[in-house]
Design a protein around this motif. Structure first.
Motif, PDB file in Angstrom:
ATOM      1  N   TYR A 223       8.638   7.756   3.986  1.00 19.73           N
ATOM      2  CA  TYR A 223       7.555   8.665   3.635  1.00 19.73           C
ATOM      3  C   TYR A 223       6.163   8.185   4.030  1.00 19.73           C
ATOM      4  O   TYR A 223       5.872   6.995   4.000  1.00 19.73           O
ATOM      5  CB  TYR A 223       7.524   8.883   2.125  1.00 19.73           C
ATOM      6  N   ILE A 224       5.313   9.140   4.351  1.00 14.99           N
ATOM      7  CA  ILE A 224       3.885   8.879   4.490  1.00 14.99           C
ATOM      8  C   ILE A 224       3.140   9.798   3.518  1.00 14.99           C
ATOM      9  O   ILE A 224       3.717  10.755   2.996  1.00 14.99           O
ATOM     10  CB  ILE A 224       3.387   9.082   5.938  1.00 14.99           C
ATOM     11  N   TYR A 225       1.864   9.501   3.297  1.00 15.80           N
ATOM     12  CA  TYR A 225       1.116  10.218   2.255  1.00 15.80           C
ATOM     13  C   TYR A 225      -0.362  10.257   2.633  1.00 15.80           C
ATOM     14  O   TYR A 225      -0.918   9.265   3.082  1.00 15.80           O
ATOM     15  CB  TYR A 225       1.305   9.486   0.917  1.00 15.80           C
ATOM     16  N   PRO A 226      -1.009  11.422   2.469  1.00 17.00           N
ATOM     17  CA  PRO A 226      -2.430  11.497   2.833  1.00 17.00           C
ATOM     18  C   PRO A 226      -3.318  10.885   1.760  1.00 17.00           C
ATOM     19  O   PRO A 226      -3.168  11.197   0.575  1.00 17.00           O
ATOM     20  CB  PRO A 226      -2.687  13.012   2.939  1.00 17.00           C
ATOM     21  N   GLU A 313       8.716  -5.001  -7.637  1.00 15.05           N
ATOM     22  CA  GLU A 313       7.879  -5.967  -6.914  1.00 15.05           C
ATOM     23  C   GLU A 313       6.415  -5.525  -6.872  1.00 15.05           C
ATOM     24  O   GLU A 313       5.715  -5.733  -5.882  1.00 15.05           O
ATOM     25  CB  GLU A 313       8.394  -6.162  -5.475  1.00 15.05           C
ATOM     26  N   ASN A 314       5.958  -4.888  -7.961  1.00 16.61           N
ATOM     27  CA  ASN A 314       4.557  -4.429  -8.076  1.00 16.61           C
ATOM     28  C   ASN A 314       4.102  -3.545  -6.918  1.00 16.61           C
ATOM     29  O   ASN A 314       2.935  -3.573  -6.523  1.00 16.61           O
ATOM     30  CB  ASN A 314       3.601  -5.619  -8.193  1.00 16.61           C
ATOM     31  N   LEU A 315       5.003  -2.764  -6.359  1.00 13.37           N
ATOM     32  CA  LEU A 315       4.621  -1.893  -5.239  1.00 13.37           C
ATOM     33  C   LEU A 315       3.526  -0.914  -5.663  1.00 13.37           C
ATOM     34  O   LEU A 315       3.492  -0.464  -6.802  1.00 13.37           O
ATOM     35  CB  LEU A 315       5.836  -1.105  -4.750  1.00 13.37           C
ATOM     36  N   ASP A 316       2.642  -0.583  -4.719  1.00 12.82           N
ATOM     37  CA  ASP A 316       1.546   0.341  -5.021  1.00 12.82           C
ATOM     38  C   ASP A 316       1.983   1.796  -4.920  1.00 12.82           C
ATOM     39  O   ASP A 316       1.286   2.693  -5.356  1.00 12.82           O
ATOM     40  CB  ASP A 316       0.353   0.075  -4.096  1.00 12.82           C
ATOM     41  N   SER A 317       3.163   2.033  -4.330  1.00 15.11           N
ATOM     42  CA  SER A 317       3.639   3.413  -4.193  1.00 15.11           C
ATOM     43  C   SER A 317       5.125   3.402  -3.913  1.00 15.11           C
ATOM     44  O   SER A 317       5.616   2.541  -3.179  1.00 15.11           O
ATOM     45  CB  SER A 317       2.912   4.115  -3.048  1.00 15.11           C
ATOM     46  N   SER A 340      -4.289   3.483  -7.040  1.00 17.04           N
ATOM     47  CA  SER A 340      -5.663   3.652  -6.557  1.00 17.04           C
ATOM     48  C   SER A 340      -5.758   3.360  -5.058  1.00 17.04           C
ATOM     49  O   SER A 340      -6.718   3.771  -4.415  1.00 17.04           O
ATOM     50  CB  SER A 340      -6.617   2.746  -7.330  1.00 17.04           C
ATOM     51  N   SER A 341      -4.757   2.686  -4.480  1.00 15.95           N
ATOM     52  CA  SER A 341      -4.864   2.446  -3.035  1.00 15.95           C
ATOM     53  C   SER A 341      -4.711   3.747  -2.239  1.00 15.95           C
ATOM     54  O   SER A 341      -4.963   3.777  -1.042  1.00 15.95           O
ATOM     55  CB  SER A 341      -3.875   1.374  -2.556  1.00 15.95           C
ATOM     56  N   HIS A 342      -4.278   4.827  -2.895  1.00 17.70           N
ATOM     57  CA  HIS A 342      -4.219   6.135  -2.218  1.00 17.70           C
ATOM     58  C   HIS A 342      -5.361   7.038  -2.638  1.00 17.70           C
ATOM     59  O   HIS A 342      -5.394   8.214  -2.292  1.00 17.70           O
ATOM     60  CB  HIS A 342      -2.891   6.819  -2.519  1.00 17.70           C
ATOM     61  N   PHE A 343      -6.289   6.479  -3.465  1.00 19.18           N
ATOM     62  CA  PHE A 343      -7.423   7.248  -3.983  1.00 19.18           C
ATOM     63  C   PHE A 343      -6.961   8.483  -4.745  1.00 19.18           C
ATOM     64  O   PHE A 343      -7.507   9.564  -4.592  1.00 19.18           O
ATOM     65  CB  PHE A 343      -8.396   7.627  -2.841  1.00 19.18           C
TER      66      PHE A 343
END
Ligand SMILES: *[C@@H]1O[C@H](CO)[C@@H](O)[C@H](O)[C@H]1NC(C)=O
Length: 442
Positions: A223-226, A313-317, A340-343
């Motif tokens: 997956y990708i994400y805007p 593993e503390n993934l951000d997404s 928050s890394s994806h705002f």
């Protein structure tokens, strides 16, 4: 607004914005109206104020959550399949300059009471706790079959006919265990129920191929994400449309349609104004008397966390899929996790959106297995959505209506709807030719 248009589009959801964008580029004079004060319709991303107003009227968000502008909470939890149809539409139109994509860092699946990463490399596959040693060998045989399959070369078919043999027969052929079948059918082919098992195997195999292709593009996950949320997608198409002369009006009430003597739509009314048109396109919320319930209802819970999801593993997404079989249900439970890394939320927070198709009178109880995986929650906002589809295909009155966004974890059914609508409207299949090479890649 008292003008004549080729097309008037009601609602600024993704489906509508893709269509109005494409039709503007094709030279049609398009008017696009939304009765709400923001873009995105049912596929919007909301700021904190909007979110609490919608799901908890009368209550304000706690100050510790931070500033309004740090939050962009998706109303429909979906990710973009890197190798899927939406990506094709994005790269073959002129919207990429308006978007910035990032990868989703992992895809997890629930099995036997805990979650494990869906392997994205050979190395991860060898180490994966999802299967025992012998099952890994059988699974490898299956994936070799999928990887080597060539339609015109019978020697690669392992004696199977993908249009005749069911997926169960394919699983049996490779001797795969029920847990592995759940994993392939739900975490890779992304079926939300087990109905695929008795269908011919082809579509499932094609879905697995698309999944593997998507993972191979950028690694980590398919997956990708805007950045700034999914609501950026419709806005990007709206901006493209505007470049080609499309007109946009937000916060504009719609008071009805007008028809000519042949029963074809010829105008859209707003107060005393009427805009003339030959075609109307819109989402189901604008046409209560032209749509019917699909019978499916979806529960979506937006969960605010102050910690990453345990055991990831503390993934951000990431995405977590709970296959229905594993929790004695008929439909899978999905969790989309962002940070928050994806705002989409303020620093120090994580956003988990749980969703599933409702099966009982107590939908909040149905999603308990998901909450168990998330740990303590800061706040939970829940909504239930009834799904709608048009009664007619629109060819009689030239009013073309999209479907509600379903419970799948990606946009493949949305792009099916876009293509279907385009065909109904123009009588031609949607073909996007790249105008100029894309300068930005995800
Ligand atoms: C949040 O949404 C409200 C309501 O639509 C809007 O008035 C406000 O400007 C938004 N805030 C930000 C920072 O975008």
């Amino acid at each position: 607004m008292d003008e004549e248009y080729d097309v008037i589009v009601l609602g600024t959801g993704l489906t509508e914005c893709i269509l109005s964008g494409i039709m503007s580029v094709e030279g049609k004079k398009v008017l696009h109206i939304d009765r709400q004060d923001h873009y995105g319709g049912e596929s919007a991303s909301l700021n904190l104020t909007q979110l609490y107003k919608k799901f908890r009227p009368g209550k304000q968000a706690e100050e510790s959550l931070g500033r309004d502008r740090d939050w962009n909470v998706d109303l429909i939890p979906k990710f973009v399949m890197a190798g899927g149809e939406l990506t094709k539409i994005l790269t073959n139109t002129e919207v990429l300059p308006y978007l910035e994509f990032t990868q989703i860092s992992g895809s997890y699946v629930y099995r036997d009471g805990r979650i494990a990463k869906v392997p994205s490399t050979q190395m991860e596959a060898i180490k994966s706790p999802l299967m025992g040693l012998f099952e890994k060998r059988r699974a490898r045989n299956f994936f070799e079959f999928v990887g080597n399959y060539k339609e015109e070369d019978k020697s690669t078919h392992s004696g199977l006919d993908l249009d005749k043999n069911t997926m169960t027969e394919v699983y049996l052929k490779f001797g795969l265990e029920p847990g592995t079948r759940d994993f392939i059918g739900h975490a890779m082919a992304l079926w939300t129920t087990d109905e695929y098992l008795t269908e011919p195997a082809r579509e499932t195999i094609e879905r697995v191929i698309m999944y593997l292709h998507s993972v191979a593009l950028y690694g980590k996950s398919p997956y990708i994400y805007p950045l700034y949320g999914l609501g950026e997608l419709p806005q990007a198409f709206a901006r493209m449309s505007a470049v080609y002369g499309g007109t946009y009006m937000l916060n504009k009430p719609i008071d009805g349609l007008e028809y000519d003597a042949d029963g074809k739509v010829c105008g859209v009314r707003s107060g005393d104004e009427v805009a003339r048109t030959k075609i109307v396109i819109g989402d189901p919320t604008y046409f209560p008397d032209k749509v019917k319930k699909t019978g499916e209802r979806v529960i979506r819970a937006m969960v605010i966390l102050e910690h990453p999801v345990p055991n990831t593993e503390n993934l951000d997404s990431l995405q977590i899929i709970i296959p229905q079989n594993q929790v004695k249900r008929k439909h899978d439970i999905y969790i989309a996790i962002l940070s928050s890394s994806h705002f989409v939320c303020s620093k120090g927070h994580y956003l988990a959106i749980i969703s599933t198709v409702i099966e009982t009178d107590a939908p909040h109880v149905e999603i308990e297995p998901a909450f168990k995986l998330l740990g303590p929650t800061k706040d939970v906002l829940m909504g239930i959505a009834e799904l709608y589809e048009p009664i007619d295909d629109g060819t009689k009155d030239h009013v073309y209506i999209s479907k509600s966004y379903d419970a799948t974890s990606h946009f493949e059914t949305t792009t099916d709807d876009v293509k279907d609508l385009y065909f109904r409207i123009t009588g031609k299949p949607l073909e996007l030719k790249k105008k100029k090479p894309a300068t930005e890649n995800p």
